[in-house]
Design a protein around this motif. Structure first.
Motif, PDB file in Angstrom:
ATOM      1  N   MET A   1       8.834  11.628  -2.263  1.00  0.00           N
ATOM      2  CA  MET A   1       9.955  11.115  -1.492  1.00  0.00           C
ATOM      3  C   MET A   1       9.514  10.920  -0.046  1.00  0.00           C
ATOM      4  O   MET A   1       8.931  11.790   0.563  1.00  0.00           O
ATOM      5  CB  MET A   1      11.101  12.134  -1.589  1.00  0.00           C
ATOM      6  N   ALA A   2       9.793   9.770   0.477  1.00  0.00           N
ATOM      7  CA  ALA A   2       9.447   9.479   1.863  1.00  0.00           C
ATOM      8  C   ALA A   2      10.546   9.968   2.795  1.00  0.00           C
ATOM      9  O   ALA A   2      11.678  10.179   2.388  1.00  0.00           O
ATOM     10  CB  ALA A   2       9.257   7.983   2.043  1.00  0.00           C
ATOM     11  N   GLU A   3      10.186  10.144   4.044  1.00  0.00           N
ATOM     12  CA  GLU A   3      11.165  10.543   5.031  1.00  0.00           C
ATOM     13  C   GLU A   3      12.027   9.337   5.395  1.00  0.00           C
ATOM     14  O   GLU A   3      11.671   8.189   5.124  1.00  0.00           O
ATOM     15  CB  GLU A   3      10.440  11.107   6.243  1.00  0.00           C
ATOM     16  N   SER A   4      13.142   9.594   6.024  1.00  0.00           N
ATOM     17  CA  SER A   4      14.087   8.548   6.384  1.00  0.00           C
ATOM     18  C   SER A   4      13.413   7.425   7.161  1.00  0.00           C
ATOM     19  O   SER A   4      12.682   7.662   8.104  1.00  0.00           O
ATOM     20  CB  SER A   4      15.208   9.156   7.221  1.00  0.00           C
ATOM     21  N   GLY A   5      13.662   6.190   6.732  1.00  0.00           N
ATOM     22  CA  GLY A   5      13.105   5.036   7.414  1.00  0.00           C
ATOM     23  C   GLY A   5      11.680   4.699   7.034  1.00  0.00           C
ATOM     24  O   GLY A   5      11.084   3.796   7.602  1.00  0.00           O
ATOM     25  N   ARG A   6      11.116   5.414   6.089  1.00  0.00           N
ATOM     26  CA  ARG A   6       9.725   5.201   5.683  1.00  0.00           C
ATOM     27  C   ARG A   6       9.658   4.631   4.275  1.00  0.00           C
ATOM     28  O   ARG A   6      10.568   4.784   3.474  1.00  0.00           O
ATOM     29  CB  ARG A   6       8.961   6.537   5.713  1.00  0.00           C
ATOM     30  N   LYS A   7       8.563   3.977   3.978  1.00  0.00           N
ATOM     31  CA  LYS A   7       8.338   3.421   2.648  1.00  0.00           C
ATOM     32  C   LYS A   7       8.073   4.566   1.678  1.00  0.00           C
ATOM     33  O   LYS A   7       7.284   5.466   1.957  1.00  0.00           O
ATOM     34  CB  LYS A   7       7.135   2.470   2.687  1.00  0.00           C
ATOM     35  N   ASP A   8       8.737   4.525   0.531  1.00  0.00           N
ATOM     36  CA  ASP A   8       8.608   5.574  -0.473  1.00  0.00           C
ATOM     37  C   ASP A   8       7.212   5.554  -1.098  1.00  0.00           C
ATOM     38  O   ASP A   8       6.628   4.497  -1.310  1.00  0.00           O
ATOM     39  CB  ASP A   8       9.678   5.380  -1.553  1.00  0.00           C
ATOM     40  N   PHE A   9       6.672   6.738  -1.395  1.00  0.00           N
ATOM     41  CA  PHE A   9       5.341   6.853  -1.988  1.00  0.00           C
ATOM     42  C   PHE A   9       5.233   6.096  -3.302  1.00  0.00           C
ATOM     43  O   PHE A   9       4.212   5.475  -3.581  1.00  0.00           O
ATOM     44  CB  PHE A   9       4.963   8.324  -2.210  1.00  0.00           C
ATOM     45  N   SER A  10       6.288   6.149  -4.116  1.00  0.00           N
ATOM     46  CA  SER A  10       6.237   5.462  -5.412  1.00  0.00           C
ATOM     47  C   SER A  10       6.179   3.948  -5.215  1.00  0.00           C
ATOM     48  O   SER A  10       5.507   3.244  -5.985  1.00  0.00           O
ATOM     49  CB  SER A  10       7.434   5.851  -6.283  1.00  0.00           C
ATOM     50  N   ASP A  11       6.838   3.432  -4.183  1.00  0.00           N
ATOM     51  CA  ASP A  11       6.761   1.998  -3.880  1.00  0.00           C
ATOM     52  C   ASP A  11       5.340   1.617  -3.466  1.00  0.00           C
ATOM     53  O   ASP A  11       4.813   0.583  -3.880  1.00  0.00           O
ATOM     54  CB  ASP A  11       7.737   1.615  -2.775  1.00  0.00           C
ATOM     55  N   LYS A  12       4.725   2.453  -2.640  1.00  0.00           N
ATOM     56  CA  LYS A  12       3.352   2.186  -2.206  1.00  0.00           C
ATOM     57  C   LYS A  12       2.404   2.159  -3.405  1.00  0.00           C
ATOM     58  O   LYS A  12       1.543   1.283  -3.501  1.00  0.00           O
ATOM     59  CB  LYS A  12       2.884   3.251  -1.218  1.00  0.00           C
ATOM     60  N   ALA A  13       2.572   3.130  -4.296  1.00  0.00           N
ATOM     61  CA  ALA A  13       1.707   3.205  -5.474  1.00  0.00           C
ATOM     62  C   ALA A  13       1.900   1.980  -6.373  1.00  0.00           C
ATOM     63  O   ALA A  13       0.924   1.387  -6.847  1.00  0.00           O
ATOM     64  CB  ALA A  13       1.991   4.486  -6.256  1.00  0.00           C
ATOM     65  N   LYS A  14       3.154   1.594  -6.578  1.00  0.00           N
ATOM     66  CA  LYS A  14       3.445   0.435  -7.421  1.00  0.00           C
ATOM     67  C   LYS A  14       2.837  -0.830  -6.822  1.00  0.00           C
ATOM     68  O   LYS A  14       2.241  -1.641  -7.530  1.00  0.00           O
ATOM     69  CB  LYS A  14       4.952   0.268  -7.579  1.00  0.00           C
ATOM     70  N   GLU A  15       2.954  -0.995  -5.512  1.00  0.00           N
ATOM     71  CA  GLU A  15       2.384  -2.165  -4.842  1.00  0.00           C
ATOM     72  C   GLU A  15       0.868  -2.189  -4.973  1.00  0.00           C
ATOM     73  O   GLU A  15       0.263  -3.245  -5.129  1.00  0.00           O
ATOM     74  CB  GLU A  15       2.775  -2.171  -3.363  1.00  0.00           C
ATOM     75  N   HIS A  16       0.271  -1.009  -4.908  1.00  0.00           N
ATOM     76  CA  HIS A  16      -1.186  -0.911  -4.957  1.00  0.00           C
ATOM     77  C   HIS A  16      -1.730  -1.270  -6.345  1.00  0.00           C
ATOM     78  O   HIS A  16      -2.768  -1.924  -6.442  1.00  0.00           O
ATOM     79  CB  HIS A  16      -1.628   0.497  -4.560  1.00  0.00           C
ATOM     80  N   VAL A  17      -1.047  -0.843  -7.396  1.00  0.00           N
ATOM     81  CA  VAL A  17      -1.565  -1.068  -8.754  1.00  0.00           C
ATOM     82  C   VAL A  17      -1.177  -2.424  -9.328  1.00  0.00           C
ATOM     83  O   VAL A  17      -1.783  -2.874 -10.287  1.00  0.00           O
ATOM     84  CB  VAL A  17      -1.137   0.057  -9.729  1.00  0.00           C
ATOM     85  N   THR A  18      -0.188  -3.080  -8.742  1.00  0.00           N
ATOM     86  CA  THR A  18       0.216  -4.400  -9.226  1.00  0.00           C
ATOM     87  C   THR A  18      -0.723  -5.452  -8.626  1.00  0.00           C
ATOM     88  O   THR A  18      -0.830  -5.555  -7.408  1.00  0.00           O
ATOM     89  CB  THR A  18       1.668  -4.723  -8.808  1.00  0.00           C
ATOM     90  N   PRO A  19      -1.389  -6.227  -9.474  1.00  0.00           N
ATOM     91  CA  PRO A  19      -2.312  -7.243  -8.953  1.00  0.00           C
ATOM     92  C   PRO A  19      -1.578  -8.297  -8.127  1.00  0.00           C
ATOM     93  O   PRO A  19      -0.458  -8.693  -8.469  1.00  0.00           O
ATOM     94  CB  PRO A  19      -2.912  -7.876 -10.202  1.00  0.00           C
ATOM     95  N   ASP A  20      -2.201  -8.746  -7.045  1.00  0.00           N
ATOM     96  CA  ASP A  20      -1.588  -9.772  -6.199  1.00  0.00           C
ATOM     97  C   ASP A  20      -1.288 -11.041  -6.980  1.00  0.00           C
ATOM     98  O   ASP A  20      -0.330 -11.745  -6.682  1.00  0.00           O
ATOM     99  CB  ASP A  20      -2.486 -10.106  -5.008  1.00  0.00           C
ATOM    100  N   SER A  21      -2.102 -11.319  -7.986  1.00  0.00           N
ATOM    101  CA  SER A  21      -1.905 -12.546  -8.754  1.00  0.00           C
ATOM    102  C   SER A  21      -0.589 -12.547  -9.530  1.00  0.00           C
ATOM    103  O   SER A  21      -0.089 -13.605  -9.895  1.00  0.00           O
ATOM    104  CB  SER A  21      -3.067 -12.749  -9.733  1.00  0.00           C
ATOM    105  N   SER A  22      -0.013 -11.381  -9.750  1.00  0.00           N
ATOM    106  CA  SER A  22       1.257 -11.318 -10.474  1.00  0.00           C
ATOM    107  C   SER A  22       2.458 -11.148  -9.539  1.00  0.00           C
ATOM    108  O   SER A  22       3.580 -10.980  -9.997  1.00  0.00           O
ATOM    109  CB  SER A  22       1.234 -10.185 -11.505  1.00  0.00           C
ATOM    110  N   LYS A  23       2.208 -11.227  -8.224  1.00  0.00           N
ATOM    111  CA  LYS A  23       3.281 -11.086  -7.240  1.00  0.00           C
ATOM    112  C   LYS A  23       3.667 -12.461  -6.708  1.00  0.00           C
ATOM    113  O   LYS A  23       2.808 -13.324  -6.510  1.00  0.00           O
ATOM    114  CB  LYS A  23       2.838 -10.210  -6.070  1.00  0.00           C
ATOM    115  N   SER A  24       4.948 -12.621  -6.431  1.00  0.00           N
ATOM    116  CA  SER A  24       5.411 -13.866  -5.820  1.00  0.00           C
ATOM    117  C   SER A  24       5.066 -13.844  -4.333  1.00  0.00           C
ATOM    118  O   SER A  24       4.770 -12.790  -3.761  1.00  0.00           O
ATOM    119  CB  SER A  24       6.919 -14.019  -6.000  1.00  0.00           C
ATOM    120  N   THR A  25       5.128 -15.000  -3.715  1.00  0.00           N
ATOM    121  CA  THR A  25       4.890 -15.084  -2.277  1.00  0.00           C
ATOM    122  C   THR A  25       5.899 -14.227  -1.529  1.00  0.00           C
ATOM    123  O   THR A  25       5.550 -13.533  -0.562  1.00  0.00           O
ATOM    124  CB  THR A  25       4.971 -16.548  -1.802  1.00  0.00           C
TER     125      THR A  25
END
Length: 90
Positions: free
Chosen positions: A1-25
């Motif tokens: 769990m991230a602190e108030s106003g910060r990006k959540d750790f699980s969001d960071k991890a998900k962004e890191h493991v998802t290939p850019d080629s499968s992300k929209s602009t």
């Protein structure tokens, strides 16, 4: 769990493991914006006032940024001041 106003750790991890080629602009722009604001927030609050988990994550993030971007040891705030000519005049 991230602190108030910060990006959540699980969001960071998900962004890191998802290939850019499968992300929209839109997704890439959102990630870039939220990562930048999170890095700014990371520097505005002292590590001593953060939870142990947040402080550790921020320290690791700074180390990674230094390795990837050839860090100078300056904070984001210091780098911004220097870029604007408002920094320390040694």
């Amino acid at each position: 769990m991230a602190e108030s106003g910060r990006k959540d750790f699980s969001d960071k991890a998900k962004e890191h493991v998802t290939p850019d080629s499968s992300k929209s602009t839109t997704d890439k722009l959102k990630e870039s914006f939220t990562s930048t604001t999170d890095k700014g927030a990371r520097e505005l609050q002292s590590d001593s006032s953060k939870s142990t988990t947040q402080s550790t994550a921020d320290k690791l993030g700074r180390e990674k940024d230094d390795k990837v971007h050839g860090g100078t040891g300056d904070s984001v705030i210091d780098k911004t001041k220097n870029a604007l000519g408002l920094g320390n005049k040694d």
